[in-house]
Design a protein around this motif. Structure first.
Motif, short mmCIF file in Angstrom:
data_model
loop_
_atom_site.label_atom_id
_atom_site.label_comp_id
_atom_site.label_asym_id
_atom_site.label_seq_id
_atom_site.Cartn_x
_atom_site.Cartn_y
_atom_site.Cartn_z
N ARG A 180 0.73 -1.26 -0.04
CA ARG A 180 -0.08 0.05 0.04
C ARG A 180 0.90 1.44 0.19
N ASP B 180 0.27 3.90 -2.74
CA ASP B 180 -0.01 5.54 -2.58
C ASP B 180 1.01 6.52 -3.19
N ARG C 166 0.15 9.31 -5.73
CA ARG C 166 0.24 10.67 -5.44
C ARG C 166 1.13 11.34 -6.38
N GLU D 151 -8.59 0.20 -2.85
CA GLU D 151 -8.61 0.83 -1.62
C GLU D 151 -7.82 2.10 -1.88
N ALA D 152 -6.49 1.74 -2.36
CA ALA D 152 -6.00 3.12 -2.68
C ALA D 152 -6.00 3.96 -3.66
N GLU E 64 -8.99 6.05 -2.32
CA GLU E 64 -8.29 7.12 -1.46
C GLU E 64 -7.94 8.32 -2.27
N ALA E 65 -7.06 7.70 -3.34
CA ALA E 65 -6.86 8.77 -4.36
C ALA E 65 -7.69 9.49 -5.28
N GLN E 66 -8.76 9.09 -5.34
CA GLN E 66 -9.96 9.67 -6.32
C GLN E 66 -9.64 9.44 -7.53
N TYR F 83 -17.55 4.24 -5.10
CA TYR F 83 -16.62 5.27 -4.96
C TYR F 83 -16.41 6.11 -6.27
#
Length: 323
Positions: free
Chosen positions: A55, A59, A63, A102-103, A106-108, A159
């Motif tokens: 993860r 991430d 990013r 999942e990542a 959260e990162a849209q 999501y």
């Protein structure tokens, strides 16, 4: 928009990477290089070595590269191995996908293309397999792909990600010799290997209820697989509400014996004959895709025929096995 391609240094993944780059897309590759090769990638495509189960790495890549779309190809894919090591396959294929999703949430990330398989269908008793044909996978590999489709669909709805699960049929060929299939588990390289060793190609059963007694499959050029991913990426970018499940095939069946004959012709090994051995457990007589939905949804159709697949695969085989 930047696309992250997991497994992008592998056989199929590297074709998808090159096709997306040719389409003008920005791409970053995440690959643990367990089977991938960095030499397959264009020099200007960033490669991050890491696992889809990590993860922290996910991430960071999402990013730093401002990823807004993902093509998830990384997976274990050998049917026999999945029977021997089911827990490992579920960990790599299902938990790996869950971690990526999942990542991504959260990162849209807004678009997600999932590499699925015709293995989700099991042994369909139909002339043409449509996306509505019941899914009854017969091995842990197929089970992990079907579970993956469920995960992708659920995450997309919850999501706000546009999604596409792409069910590959029998992949063959190469867009360039250096991108050829390095393994010998698929039919075409398996036959090449036998011919190179002076052995007749193996045919697993010749007593199926088909015209020549051998299994019938839908073989599709890997370059066509890649172009289908480009079409899916465009569609998900343009239509954020899309949730697709699509076959990638030519809609045309070819028997194993017919494939072997063309392989022998292309490779110049026409006098080797065939060696018929016992059926492999679980091999259905016929699995051929309906390509109607992908044509309707993406405007896509396969562009390459059997001889093109085999000729391109043979060039790649000779590059890796000179002399």
């Amino acid at each position: 928009m930047t696309w992250m391609i997991t497994g992008g240094a592998g056989y199929i993944g590297s074709h998808v990477v090159r096709a997306l780059v040719a389409d003008g897309q920005s791409v970053v590759v995440l690959d643990d290089l367990s089977t991938g090769d960095p030499q397959r990638l264009p020099a200007d495509v960033p490669l991050v070595r890491g696992s889809v189960l990590d993860r922290e790495v996910l991430d960071r890549v999402l990013r730093e590269h401002e990823v807004r779309g993902i093509v998830h190809i990384a997976a274990k894919k050998q049917v026999g191995e999945s029977v021997e090591r089911p827990l490992w396959y579920y960990r790599e294929n299902v938990e790996g996908l869950r971690t990526v999703l999942e990542a991504a949430a959260e990162a849209q990330v807004r678009a997600f293309v999932f590499s699925s398989s015709a293995a989700v269908y099991g042994m369909p008793d139909v002339d043409l397999v449509t996306e509505r044909t019941p899914c009854e996978p017969m091995n842990p590999y197929g089970e992990t792909k079907l579970a993956g489709e469920w995960l992708v669909a659920a995450a997309g709805r919850t999501y706000g990600m546009a999604t596409a699960s792409m069910r590959y049929f029998n992949v063959a060929g190469a867009a360039a010799p250096e991108l050829g299939d390095p393994g010998i588990t698929n039919l075409v390289p398996m036959v090449f290997d036998r011919l190179d060793r002076g052995l007749p190609p193996l045919v697993f059963g010749d007593d199926y209820p088909t015209p020549d007694g051998t299994c019938i499959r839908d073989f599709v050029h890997v370059a066509d697989i890649a172009s289908a991913h480009v079409a899916a990426a465009r569609r998900l970018t343009d239509d954020p509400s899309a949730h697709l499940v699509l076959n990638i095939g030519r809609g045309e069946g070819v028997s194993v014996a017919e494939m072997v004959r063309v392989i022998q012709e292309v490779s110049g090994h026409t006098g080797t004959g065939l060696e018929v051995v016992a059926r492999r457990p679980g091999d259905p007589a016929r699995v051929v895709a309906s390509a109607e939905s992908i044509s309707k949804e993406l405007g896509w159709s396969a562009a390459h025929d059997i001889r093109e697949m085999i000729t391109s695969a043979w060039a790649g085989w000779q590059l890796r096995h000179p002399g």
